[in-house]
Design a protein around this motif. Structure first.
Motif, PDB file in Angstrom:
ATOM      1  N   UNK A 210       0.853  -1.192   0.000  1.00 35.78           N
ATOM      2  CA  UNK A 210       0.000   0.000   0.000  1.00 35.78           C
ATOM      3  C   UNK A 210       0.886   1.239   0.000  1.00 35.78           C
ATOM      4  N   UNK A 211       1.335   1.614  -1.185  1.00 38.14           N
ATOM      5  CA  UNK A 211       2.274   2.729  -1.336  1.00 38.14           C
ATOM      6  C   UNK A 211       1.596   3.994  -1.840  1.00 38.14           C
ATOM      7  N   UNK A 212       0.280   4.038  -1.774  1.00 40.79           N
ATOM      8  CA  UNK A 212      -0.466   5.151  -2.357  1.00 40.79           C
ATOM      9  C   UNK A 212      -0.307   6.445  -1.577  1.00 40.79           C
ATOM     10  N   UNK A 213       0.180   6.351  -0.334  1.00 39.42           N
ATOM     11  CA  UNK A 213       0.445   7.520   0.503  1.00 39.42           C
ATOM     12  C   UNK A 213       1.687   7.245   1.338  1.00 39.42           C
ATOM     13  N   UNK A 214       2.389   8.316   1.734  1.00 37.30           N
ATOM     14  CA  UNK A 214       3.419   8.156   2.737  1.00 37.30           C
ATOM     15  C   UNK A 214       2.787   7.798   4.069  1.00 37.30           C
ATOM     16  N   UNK A 215       3.558   7.161   4.941  1.00 34.32           N
ATOM     17  CA  UNK A 215       3.000   6.727   6.225  1.00 34.32           C
ATOM     18  C   UNK A 215       3.928   7.118   7.370  1.00 34.32           C
TER      19      UNK A 215
END
Length: 518
Positions: A210-215
């Motif tokens: 799940x790389x769609x956003x930074x975390x």
């Protein structure tokens, strides 16, 4: 938003052999990648474009791009390339003449670029790109250690010194880093935060894809950005990546009379002797095809991920910089055309810092042990194949820290101690992640082991002199080994943390601990 991240790194090669492994590796990468990629970025900047990509430069590579010996060697290498091309152009057969003419033009352009922009080293070139705001610079720890396996004191020191080295070269301290090999273990985020690092790269599987956003990582404010493998592998995949296209120049096939590369890939199963001659026009057509394909791949991925998460998504593609030119000859052409085509297609392009600033950040993640190596775990740097290097690293680091503590305990720490400095240099060079990688991948494994043991020997030799009370001898040895490499002159052992802090990372229980304070 789409973010392109490039990681530039080579181990320290100066004065450690030339061929088949050694300085030749540096000069080939410099000519084929660092010169053309920075030229691409300058041209795009001259058109008013900014925030084009995120560029990681490791301290050990930056040191070589500024090193007088390497600068002289590079100039000589470019001149030799031009001479070899000239000789090929004078051969009687048309194939050699065409190859020679093409290579002579390329070598002449590279020489002109080097003499115009690089004669004072790489730092002015990179600082110009930073000042133009065409790139975001990512830093990293000194000498590229695999941080999860490193003693917390040395890890904190290596990171803080790496960031200080960046400031010394570019008057810019990176807030983002590419940790060597994307290696991570719980607790490192606290060390990053203590050092002023606000974001770093991990591989996609570390975020479970799940790389769609930074975390944000665990309880810190430090954000992990993940490499989107679906997009990144479109370019660099051993089975189907663009560089394997039949029209592109073949990396492995040499003309032994001139040392030039005359062939195109032709086919994956075609023997080198049967490969067709390189045709720049065919290659250019393939570049255009693959630029269009990649733009559509990004567009589709952005739509897919935005629909899945119910908000605008981020796609991060990340590669070794050396892919563009050194491994994939047409890579710089593809890169320039891509960076023009993306905004024309309505795709927003930015850096990791842009993504963080513009809110492409989701919920915190309990990041676990990971890397971007085989298996996405630590096997490349801690597996059975490199057990001897793991043991060597442990012994060297323990010896270095114990001896430096002894030196500092017996000397005036208001004064810099060159013996302690050199022991730290040799310890850091010993634990470079490159040596284990080269052994695990059976890529110049003998050279890698020789390098690790050479630096370990230097450390032990100095430490033995200190232990025996032979201060003059220790100073002589430290000076001699420093002259042999001459890197990181700003390294100062007085900045080594005196001991692991109460919240330091405990390698025996990494899930319940944090990083030491630099």
């Amino acid at each position: 938003m789409f973010a392109l991240v490039l990681h530039s790194h080579l181990p320290w090669l100066a004065n450690h052999g030339r061929w088949p492994v050694g300085e030749e590796w540096l000069y080939q990468s410099w000519a084929a990648t660092y010169l053309p990629v920075t030229s691409v970025l300058r041209r795009l900047s001259d058109e008013g474009r900014s925030n084009l990509l995120t560029l990681g430069i490791t301290p050990v590579l930056a040191a070589q791009l500024d090193d007088p010996h390497c600068l002289s060697g590079m100039h000589h290498w470019l001149g030799n390339w031009q001479i070899r091309a000239h000789e090929a152009a004078g051969m009687p057969d048309a194939a050699h003449r065409d190859l020679g003419a093409h290579e002579h033009r390329a070598a002449s352009a590279a020489l002109a670029d080097f003499e115009t922009h690089w004669r004072h080293g790489g730092s002015p070139v990179l600082r110009d790109l930073i000042d133009r705001q065409v790139i975001e610079l990512l830093g990293g720890p000194l000498a590229h250690p695999f941080q999860p396996l490193l003693d917390p004191r040395l890890r904190a020191f290596s990171l803080s010194e790496g960031l200080a080295d960046a400031y010394a070269r570019w008057r810019h301290t990176p807030t983002g880093i590419w940790g060597p090999e994307c290696g991570y273990t719980p607790g490192m985020e606290a060390g990053y935060q203590n050092a002023g690092v606000t974001h770093f790269m991990v591989d996609g599987p570390a975020l479970r894809g799940d790389t769609s956003l930074g975390r944000p990582v665990r309880d810190s404010d430090v954000v992990a950005f993940g490499r989107d493998l679906q997009v990144s592998y479109r370019v660099w995949s051993p089975k189907s990546g663009y560089p394997g296209h039949a029209a592109y120049r073949d990396f492995h096939t040499y003309d032994h009379e001139t040392g030039l590369k005359p062939a195109r890939v032709t086919g994956r199963t075609v023997d080198s002797t049967d490969k067709a001659p390189y045709d720049p026009e065919l290659a250019a057509a393939a570049v255009d095809k693959h630029v269009a394909d990649f733009v559509e791949t990004i567009r589709a991925r952005l739509r897919e991920e935005s629909g899945r998460i119910g908000r605008d998504a981020l796609v991060v593609a990340a590669f070794d910089t050396e892919l563009f030119g050194h491994w994939w000859y047409e890579g710089p052409q593809w890169l320039e055309k891509l960076l023009r085509a993306l905004p024309e297609a309505g795709i927003r392009v930015g850096t990791l810092a842009d993504a963080k600033k513009q809110g492409f950040v989701g919920e915190p993640v309990q990041l676990e042990d990971s890397s971007w190596g085989s298996g996405k775990d630590w096997r490349v740097w801690a597996g059975d194949q490199v057990a001897d290097l793991v043991q060597l690293n442990s012994e060297v680091v323990a010896t270095a820290l114990e001896t430096i503590d002894k030196v500092h305990g017996e000397s005036d720490t208001r004064l810099r101690n060159r013996v302690a400095d050199q022991m730290l240099r040799e310890a850091l060079m010993t634990v470079s992640s490159d040596w284990a990688f080269m052994v695990s991948k059976d890529s110049a494994a003998e050279y890698a082991r020789e390098r690790a043991h050479k630096h370990a020997h230097a450390l032990r030799e100095i430490a033995e002199a200190v232990a025996a009370g032979k201060d003059t001898r220790a100073e002589q040895l430290a000076a001699g080994w420093n002259n042999a490499d001459g890197l990181f002159p700003g390294l100062d052992a007085r900045r080594l943390p005196a001991h692991a802090q109460p919240n330091s990372f405990d390698r025996t229980n990494p899930t319940e601990s944090t990083e030491s304070t630099p």
